[in-house]
Design a protein around this motif. Structure first.
Motif, PDB file in Angstrom:
ATOM      1  N   MET A   1     127.849  -9.703 155.377  1.00  0.00           N
ATOM      2  CA  MET A   1     127.574  -8.395 156.014  1.00  0.00           C
ATOM      3  C   MET A   1     128.517  -8.204 157.189  1.00  0.00           C
ATOM      4  O   MET A   1     128.701  -9.099 158.015  1.00  0.00           O
ATOM      5  N   ASN A   2     129.138  -7.025 157.251  1.00  0.00           N
ATOM      6  CA  ASN A   2     129.973  -6.690 158.414  1.00  0.00           C
ATOM      7  C   ASN A   2     129.072  -6.693 159.656  1.00  0.00           C
ATOM      8  O   ASN A   2     128.024  -6.050 159.657  1.00  0.00           O
ATOM      9  N   PRO A   3     129.459  -7.431 160.709  1.00  0.00           N
ATOM     10  CA  PRO A   3     128.560  -7.530 161.887  1.00  0.00           C
ATOM     11  C   PRO A   3     128.283  -6.189 162.553  1.00  0.00           C
ATOM     12  O   PRO A   3     127.293  -6.069 163.275  1.00  0.00           O
ATOM     13  N   THR A   4     129.092  -5.167 162.310  1.00  0.00           N
ATOM     14  CA  THR A   4     128.779  -3.851 162.877  1.00  0.00           C
ATOM     15  C   THR A   4     127.531  -3.247 162.222  1.00  0.00           C
ATOM     16  O   THR A   4     126.931  -2.328 162.776  1.00  0.00           O
ATOM     17  N   ALA A   5     127.149  -3.751 161.037  1.00  0.00           N
ATOM     18  CA  ALA A   5     125.992  -3.185 160.326  1.00  0.00           C
ATOM     19  C   ALA A   5     124.663  -3.751 160.823  1.00  0.00           C
ATOM     20  O   ALA A   5     123.597  -3.263 160.445  1.00  0.00           O
ATOM     21  N   ILE A   6     124.715  -4.784 161.678  1.00  0.00           N
ATOM     22  CA  ILE A   6     123.478  -5.341 162.245  1.00  0.00           C
ATOM     23  C   ILE A   6     122.821  -4.295 163.139  1.00  0.00           C
ATOM     24  O   ILE A   6     123.505  -3.625 163.930  1.00  0.00           O
ATOM     25  N   ASN A   7     121.512  -4.145 163.022  1.00  0.00           N
ATOM     26  CA  ASN A   7     120.809  -3.171 163.869  1.00  0.00           C
ATOM     27  C   ASN A   7     120.537  -3.795 165.239  1.00  0.00           C
ATOM     28  O   ASN A   7     119.439  -4.302 165.515  1.00  0.00           O
ATOM     29  N   ALA A   8     121.577  -3.781 166.076  1.00  0.00           N
ATOM     30  CA  ALA A   8     121.467  -4.288 167.443  1.00  0.00           C
ATOM     31  C   ALA A   8     121.214  -3.112 168.373  1.00  0.00           C
ATOM     32  O   ALA A   8     121.869  -2.082 168.262  1.00  0.00           O
ATOM     33  N   ALA A 237     135.123   5.117 170.628  1.00  0.00           N
ATOM     34  CA  ALA A 237     135.634   4.191 169.615  1.00  0.00           C
ATOM     35  C   ALA A 237     137.153   4.130 169.739  1.00  0.00           C
ATOM     36  O   ALA A 237     137.755   3.048 169.670  1.00  0.00           O
ATOM     37  N   ASP A 238     137.776   5.277 169.968  1.00  0.00           N
ATOM     38  CA  ASP A 238     139.236   5.298 170.152  1.00  0.00           C
ATOM     39  C   ASP A 238     139.643   4.577 171.438  1.00  0.00           C
ATOM     40  O   ASP A 238     140.661   3.893 171.471  1.00  0.00           O
ATOM     41  N   VAL A 239     138.842   4.738 172.495  1.00  0.00           N
ATOM     42  CA  VAL A 239     139.130   4.006 173.740  1.00  0.00           C
ATOM     43  C   VAL A 239     139.041   2.498 173.479  1.00  0.00           C
ATOM     44  O   VAL A 239     139.898   1.722 173.925  1.00  0.00           O
ATOM     45  N   ALA A 240     138.014   2.069 172.729  1.00  0.00           N
ATOM     46  CA  ALA A 240     137.867   0.636 172.419  1.00  0.00           C
ATOM     47  C   ALA A 240     139.081   0.137 171.639  1.00  0.00           C
ATOM     48  O   ALA A 240     139.616  -0.952 171.926  1.00  0.00           O
ATOM     49  N   ARG A 241     139.563   0.931 170.688  1.00  0.00           N
ATOM     50  CA  ARG A 241     140.748   0.533 169.918  1.00  0.00           C
ATOM     51  C   ARG A 241     141.967   0.439 170.825  1.00  0.00           C
ATOM     52  O   ARG A 241     142.739  -0.514 170.768  1.00  0.00           O
ATOM     53  N   LYS A 242     142.138   1.453 171.688  1.00  0.00           N
ATOM     54  CA  LYS A 242     143.324   1.520 172.537  1.00  0.00           C
ATOM     55  C   LYS A 242     143.381   0.347 173.513  1.00  0.00           C
ATOM     56  O   LYS A 242     144.449  -0.239 173.716  1.00  0.00           O
ATOM     57  N   TYR A 243     142.245   0.005 174.122  1.00  0.00           N
ATOM     58  CA  TYR A 243     142.227  -1.048 175.145  1.00  0.00           C
ATOM     59  C   TYR A 243     141.872  -2.424 174.575  1.00  0.00           C
ATOM     60  O   TYR A 243     141.882  -3.413 175.299  1.00  0.00           O
ATOM     61  N   GLY A 244     141.532  -2.470 173.279  1.00  0.00           N
ATOM     62  CA  GLY A 244     141.112  -3.738 172.694  1.00  0.00           C
ATOM     63  C   GLY A 244     139.738  -4.199 173.158  1.00  0.00           C
ATOM     64  O   GLY A 244     139.441  -5.390 173.168  1.00  0.00           O
ATOM     65  N   PHE A 245     138.871  -3.239 173.542  1.00  0.00           N
ATOM     66  CA  PHE A 245     137.525  -3.599 173.982  1.00  0.00           C
ATOM     67  C   PHE A 245     136.637  -3.941 172.786  1.00  0.00           C
ATOM     68  O   PHE A 245     136.728  -3.309 171.738  1.00  0.00           O
ATOM     69  N   ARG A 260     117.517  11.371 173.794  1.00  0.00           N
ATOM     70  CA  ARG A 260     118.030  11.922 172.548  1.00  0.00           C
ATOM     71  C   ARG A 260     117.600  11.126 171.322  1.00  0.00           C
ATOM     72  O   ARG A 260     117.503  11.658 170.222  1.00  0.00           O
ATOM     73  N   ILE A 261     117.395   9.809 171.490  1.00  0.00           N
ATOM     74  CA  ILE A 261     117.241   8.983 170.290  1.00  0.00           C
ATOM     75  C   ILE A 261     116.325   7.794 170.572  1.00  0.00           C
ATOM     76  O   ILE A 261     116.235   7.325 171.703  1.00  0.00           O
ATOM     77  N   ASP A 262     115.625   7.338 169.548  1.00  0.00           N
ATOM     78  CA  ASP A 262     114.671   6.239 169.706  1.00  0.00           C
ATOM     79  C   ASP A 262     115.337   4.894 169.390  1.00  0.00           C
ATOM     80  O   ASP A 262     116.448   4.844 168.861  1.00  0.00           O
ATOM     81  N   LEU A 263     114.617   3.823 169.705  1.00  0.00           N
ATOM     82  CA  LEU A 263     115.124   2.464 169.479  1.00  0.00           C
ATOM     83  C   LEU A 263     115.498   2.238 168.018  1.00  0.00           C
ATOM     84  O   LEU A 263     114.718   2.563 167.113  1.00  0.00           O
ATOM     85  N   GLY A 264     116.692   1.684 167.806  1.00  0.00           N
ATOM     86  CA  GLY A 264     117.111   1.306 166.461  1.00  0.00           C
ATOM     87  C   GLY A 264     117.588   2.444 165.587  1.00  0.00           C
ATOM     88  O   GLY A 264     117.940   2.226 164.428  1.00  0.00           O
ATOM     89  N   GLN A 265     117.628   3.669 166.105  1.00  0.00           N
ATOM     90  CA  GLN A 265     117.903   4.843 165.259  1.00  0.00           C
ATOM     91  C   GLN A 265     119.346   5.353 165.338  1.00  0.00           C
ATOM     92  O   GLN A 265     119.698   6.331 164.669  1.00  0.00           O
ATOM     93  N   LEU A 266     120.175   4.732 166.152  1.00  0.00           N
ATOM     94  CA  LEU A 266     121.572   5.196 166.270  1.00  0.00           C
ATOM     95  C   LEU A 266     122.356   4.861 165.010  1.00  0.00           C
ATOM     96  O   LEU A 266     122.023   3.910 164.294  1.00  0.00           O
ATOM     97  N   PRO A 267     123.427   5.597 164.736  1.00  0.00           N
ATOM     98  CA  PRO A 267     124.315   5.171 163.648  1.00  0.00           C
ATOM     99  C   PRO A 267     125.011   3.852 164.014  1.00  0.00           C
ATOM    100  O   PRO A 267     125.082   3.504 165.197  1.00  0.00           O
ATOM    101  N   PRO A 268     125.496   3.106 163.012  1.00  0.00           N
ATOM    102  CA  PRO A 268     126.185   1.851 163.325  1.00  0.00           C
ATOM    103  C   PRO A 268     127.523   2.095 164.014  1.00  0.00           C
ATOM    104  O   PRO A 268     128.048   3.210 163.997  1.00  0.00           O
ATOM    105  N   LEU A 269     128.063   1.047 164.605  1.00  0.00           N
ATOM    106  CA  LEU A 269     129.424   1.133 165.148  1.00  0.00           C
ATOM    107  C   LEU A 269     130.398   1.347 164.000  1.00  0.00           C
ATOM    108  O   LEU A 269     130.152   0.885 162.878  1.00  0.00           O
ATOM    109  N   PRO A 270     131.530   2.014 164.248  1.00  0.00           N
ATOM    110  CA  PRO A 270     132.566   2.080 163.224  1.00  0.00           C
ATOM    111  C   PRO A 270     132.940   0.659 162.769  1.00  0.00           C
ATOM    112  O   PRO A 270     133.033  -0.238 163.607  1.00  0.00           O
ATOM    113  N   PRO A 271     133.091   0.449 161.453  1.00  0.00           N
ATOM    114  CA  PRO A 271     133.201  -0.918 160.929  1.00  0.00           C
ATOM    115  C   PRO A 271     134.452  -1.677 161.372  1.00  0.00           C
ATOM    116  O   PRO A 271     134.476  -2.906 161.288  1.00  0.00           O
ATOM    117  N   ASP A 272     135.469  -0.973 161.867  1.00  0.00           N
ATOM    118  CA  ASP A 272     136.679  -1.696 162.296  1.00  0.00           C
ATOM    119  C   ASP A 272     136.548  -2.244 163.723  1.00  0.00           C
ATOM    120  O   ASP A 272     137.398  -3.017 164.170  1.00  0.00           O
TER     121      ASP A 272
END
Ligand code: AMP
Ligand code: MN
Ligand code: MN
Ligand code: MN
Length: 281
Positions: A1-8, A237-245, A260-272
């Motif tokens: 499983m791609n670690p971005t898919a974990i519901n953290a 996400a683009d800032v993270a890519r640009k700075y390597g965060f 705006r949103i409840d626990l665990g309900q956000l979309p996942p991080l972009p997989p890259d």
């Protein structure tokens, strides 16, 4: 499983700061929302960590101890989440105590500022929403103003009364960025810039903030958070890519029906992107 898919969900609040549920109740709500890696990150306070960890582990969630530190950088407030800290660390505990120091006096000043625009007794009113006067926050004022009929919602309160430059806004000096980051790192944790999209900096100031954060050893920012719009998920996400965060994800949940949103309900991080939680799993 791609670690971005974990519901953290690595950012939320309890009654220990300005949330409305106990740490154990936040844990139960996170678990019910499908969260498997969780952190309670109360503002400037570690008092809920023991209860949060016990409740999380009883429910089979992986727990990371957390805190959200209030920092003043270039004259404005920035929040730095400290993730996987040792909640017993003396330097961190002392630093947080010094950061909390001053909330009560600022609360009195907010009350006076609101009285000047026709809202009397707001400090006394806000105090009814917290057990700990030293943790008094704008959120407690906002709940009082809504319940007293001065505004429709907490976000309405910030837009009209408590946001930067509004009549009830009282400037405050929080911790220094370098100090907050040192406390977190010396307590074994990782500093994360919380909800960068919320800060009213110019592009030049943002670049300076990210550069200074990197110079101080910072490696991670929140990308997908309840405090960002979907456009801001893409922007940071683009800032993270640009700075390597490395990237983090968290609802910033405070109370049922608030925010705006409840626990665990956000979309996942972009997989890259590289999730900050990968280092602890
Ligand atoms: P304080 O630490 O007392 O300045 O309070 C800051 C808290 O106010 C944040 O942690 C949020 O919970 C809340 N807050 C800040 N801005 C807003 C907003 N625009 N809408 C709703 N809540 C907000
Ligand atoms: Mn808050
Ligand atoms: Mn915050
Ligand atoms: Mn928060």
């Amino acid at each position: 499983m791609n670690p971005t898919a974990i519901n953290a969900d690595l950012h939320c609040h309890s009654t220990v700061s300005d949330g409305q549920l106990s740490p154990a109740d936040v844990a139960a709500r996170a678990h019910a929302g499908g969260v498997t890696v969780w952190s309670l990150t109360d503002h400037d306070q570690l008092g809920g960590q023991r209860e949060a960890r016990a409740a999380a582990e009883a429910l089979g969630m992986r727990y990371l101890a957390g805190v959200e530190i209030s920092v003043t950088w270039a004259g404005r407030t920035v929040h730095i989440v400290g993730m996987n800290v040792d909640p017993e660390n003396e330097e961190l505990r002392n630093g947080l105590a010094s950061t909390r120091n001053g909330r009560a006096a600022r609360g009195v000043a907010i009350g006076e500022a609101l009285a000047a625009v026709g809202i009397p007794n707001a400090y006394e009113g806000a105090l009814r929403y917290t057990d700990d006067p030293d943790m008094i926050s704008r959120t407690h004022f906002a709940r009082f103003l809504v319940d007293a009929g001065y505004a429709q919602s907490t976000s309405d309160v910030f837009a009209r009364y408590l946001g930067d430059g509004k009549p009830g806004f009282v400037g405050h000096r929080w911790a220094k960025l370098a100090d907050a980051m040192r406390w977190i790192r010396n307590a074994g944790g990782e500093p994360i810039i919380a909800h960068p999209g919320r800060y009213d900096y110019t592009p030049v100031e943002f670049a300076a903030l990210f550069d200074e954060f990197i110079q101080l050893g910072g490696k991670a920012i929140e990308v997908v958070t309840g405090s960002h719009t979907p456009d801001q998920y893409r922007e940071y996400a683009d800032v993270a890519r640009k700075y390597g965060f490395e990237a983090s994800r968290g609802s910033d949940f405070h109370a049922p029906g608030e925010g705006r949103i409840d626990l665990g309900q956000l979309p996942p991080l972009p997989p890259d992107l590289k999730p900050v939680w990968q280092r602890w799993l």
